[in-house]
Enzyme design. Structure first.
Site, PDB file in Angstrom:
ATOM      1  N   GLU A  23      -5.287  -5.499  10.487  1.00 16.88           N
ATOM      2  CA  GLU A  23      -4.298  -4.463  10.738  1.00 16.88           C
ATOM      3  C   GLU A  23      -4.554  -3.811  12.092  1.00 16.88           C
ATOM      4  O   GLU A  23      -5.431  -2.943  12.202  1.00 16.88           O
ATOM      5  CB  GLU A  23      -4.385  -3.379   9.661  1.00 16.88           C
ATOM      6  CG  GLU A  23      -4.070  -3.856   8.266  1.00 16.88           C
ATOM      7  CD  GLU A  23      -3.898  -2.673   7.328  1.00 16.88           C
ATOM      8  OE1 GLU A  23      -2.850  -2.592   6.694  1.00 16.88           O
ATOM      9  OE2 GLU A  23      -4.798  -1.829   7.250  1.00 16.88           O
ATOM     10  N   GLY A  78       2.482   2.152  10.962  1.00 15.41           N
ATOM     11  CA  GLY A  78       3.321   3.335  10.857  1.00 15.41           C
ATOM     12  C   GLY A  78       3.930   3.780  12.169  1.00 15.41           C
ATOM     13  O   GLY A  78       4.483   4.874  12.261  1.00 15.41           O
ATOM     14  N   LYS A 107       0.037   4.229  -0.285  1.00 15.92           N
ATOM     15  CA  LYS A 107      -0.640   5.375   0.345  1.00 15.92           C
ATOM     16  C   LYS A 107      -0.484   6.625  -0.539  1.00 15.92           C
ATOM     17  O   LYS A 107      -0.394   6.509  -1.756  1.00 15.92           O
ATOM     18  CB  LYS A 107      -0.145   5.573   1.779  1.00 15.92           C
ATOM     19  CG  LYS A 107      -0.280   4.294   2.613  1.00 15.92           C
ATOM     20  CD  LYS A 107      -0.021   4.508   4.074  1.00 15.92           C
ATOM     21  CE  LYS A 107      -0.173   3.190   4.822  1.00 15.92           C
ATOM     22  NZ  LYS A 107      -0.001   3.347   6.273  1.00 15.92           N
ATOM     23  N   HIS A 162      -9.361   0.571   5.013  1.00 20.20           N
ATOM     24  CA  HIS A 162      -8.089   0.770   5.708  1.00 20.20           C
ATOM     25  C   HIS A 162      -8.298   1.660   6.928  1.00 20.20           C
ATOM     26  O   HIS A 162      -9.162   2.548   6.922  1.00 20.20           O
ATOM     27  CB  HIS A 162      -7.067   1.405   4.762  1.00 20.20           C
ATOM     28  CG  HIS A 162      -5.675   1.415   5.303  1.00 20.20           C
ATOM     29  ND1 HIS A 162      -5.235   2.368   6.193  1.00 20.20           N
ATOM     30  CD2 HIS A 162      -4.629   0.573   5.091  1.00 20.20           C
ATOM     31  CE1 HIS A 162      -3.969   2.124   6.504  1.00 20.20           C
ATOM     32  NE2 HIS A 162      -3.578   1.041   5.847  1.00 20.20           N
ATOM     33  N   SER A 207       3.396  -2.490  10.338  1.00 21.25           N
ATOM     34  CA  SER A 207       4.853  -2.381  10.465  1.00 21.25           C
ATOM     35  C   SER A 207       5.567  -3.688  10.128  1.00 21.25           C
ATOM     36  O   SER A 207       6.474  -4.127  10.832  1.00 21.25           O
ATOM     37  CB  SER A 207       5.231  -1.902  11.866  1.00 21.25           C
ATOM     38  OG  SER A 207       4.724  -0.606  12.111  1.00 21.25           O
ATOM     39  N   ASN A 244       0.855  -1.190   0.000  1.00 20.49           N
ATOM     40  CA  ASN A 244       0.000   0.000   0.000  1.00 20.49           C
ATOM     41  C   ASN A 244       0.890   1.239   0.000  1.00 20.49           C
ATOM     42  O   ASN A 244       1.472   1.589   1.022  1.00 20.49           O
ATOM     43  CB  ASN A 244      -0.911  -0.020   1.237  1.00 20.49           C
ATOM     44  CG  ASN A 244      -1.811   1.199   1.320  1.00 20.49           C
ATOM     45  OD1 ASN A 244      -1.919   1.973   0.365  1.00 20.49           O
ATOM     46  ND2 ASN A 244      -2.462   1.390   2.444  1.00 20.49           N
ATOM     47  N   GLU A 261      -6.827   4.110   8.054  1.00 16.84           N
ATOM     48  CA  GLU A 261      -6.735   5.553   7.797  1.00 16.84           C
ATOM     49  C   GLU A 261      -8.034   6.089   7.208  1.00 16.84           C
ATOM     50  O   GLU A 261      -8.426   7.232   7.493  1.00 16.84           O
ATOM     51  CB  GLU A 261      -5.535   5.833   6.885  1.00 16.84           C
ATOM     52  CG  GLU A 261      -4.215   5.611   7.607  1.00 16.84           C
ATOM     53  CD  GLU A 261      -3.035   5.334   6.709  1.00 16.84           C
ATOM     54  OE1 GLU A 261      -1.951   5.064   7.243  1.00 16.84           O
ATOM     55  OE2 GLU A 261      -3.203   5.387   5.465  1.00 16.84           O
TER      56      GLU A 261
END
Length: 264
Positions: free
Chosen positions: A181, A187, A29, A111, A227, A27, A113
């Site tokens: 996730e 991150g 992003k 996701h 990560s 991904n 985010e």
């Protein structure tokens, strides 16, 4: 083959774990320009990638057609988001049909985010998944708990709720990959231990057996994302219910090749 031998063979087949093809998604992003994407695609195209691993790269919608033109057909391209309808007055949105037209065959939906920053609800994500599948895209559907939810002992409650809403909208799971996730490990440099990740993946598979079907539980691939690096990917990949990775920052780096080859 004698009947007794056949029955014995059939019984053993049921006992054996269904082989699920390892799947690694990158991904990117909101990163990259033509020069950077060309470099990544060149690196991936020239790499000796494990042929037993399915590879998907999720690039910004603006660059889907560009990346598709640079990558071999053995590497799939995904959009990072798509809306729940085919067209209309939805300024700034991208439809699954548009992604397909640009050369994508996958899309990443739900996701963390999108959930955390853009406040997408479980229901909206379920609707997006259903429409993307109906339009012929394969879907990486993301779920996961926040640090607060994990510390409160609500990990399973959260991921079961999120998967339950997906199941209201998804009737055929054959073109879906579920990506677990943990939000606290995205991150941040923190990673769930292989044992922590395996526990959640195994619990999800039990939930799928109970609430959908044994067939879906056996066949659905569940990725781990959070990560993932070249340093930890092999131990994570060795867990029986981890069927791949959804990789963020490391997918922009040369180590992504090592992650793809984690089972090699």
């Amino acid at each position: 083959m004698k009947l007794s031998q056949f029955l014995s063979f059939s019984g053993n087949c049921k006992i054996l774990k269904m082989v699920r093809k390892f799947c690694v998604g990158g991904n990117w992003k909101m990163n990259g320009d033509k020069a950077a994407i060309a470099e990544i695609c060149k690196s991936l195209s020239g790499a000796a990638l494990d042929s037993n691993t399915e590879v998907v790269v999720g690039c910004p919608a603006l660059y889907v057609i560009y990346a598709r033109g640079l990558l071999p057909n053995t590497i799939s391209v995904a959009g990072q988001n798509a809306y729940k309808v085919a067209k209309g007055a939805f300024t700034g949105e991208v439809s699954p049909a548009m992604l397909k037209d640009a050369g994508a065959d996958w899309v990443i939906l739900g996701h963390s985010e999108r959930r955390q920053i853009f406040k997408e609800s479980d229901e909206l994500i379920g609707e997006k998944c259903a429409h993307a599948l109906a339009e012929g895209l394969k879907v990486i559907a993301c779920i996961g708990e926040t640090l607060e939810e994990r510390e409160a002992g609500k990990t399973e409650e959260v991921v079961f709720r999120q998967t339950g809403v997906l199941s209201k909208h998804i009737k055929d799971w054959s073109n879906v990959v579920l990506a677990y996730e943990p939000v606290w490990a995205i991150g941040t440099g923190k990673t769930a231990t292989p044992q922590q990740a395996q526990e959640v993946h195994a619990a999800l598979r039990q939930w799928l057996t109970k609430n959908i079907s044994q067939a879906v539980s056996d066949s659905l691939r569940i990725q781990y994302g959070g990560s993932v690096t070249a340093a930890n990917c092999r131990e994570l990949a060795s867990q029986p219910d981890i069927d791949g990775f959804l990789v963020g920052g490391a997918s922009l780096k040369p180590e992504f090749i090592d992650i793809v080859n984690a089972k090699k």
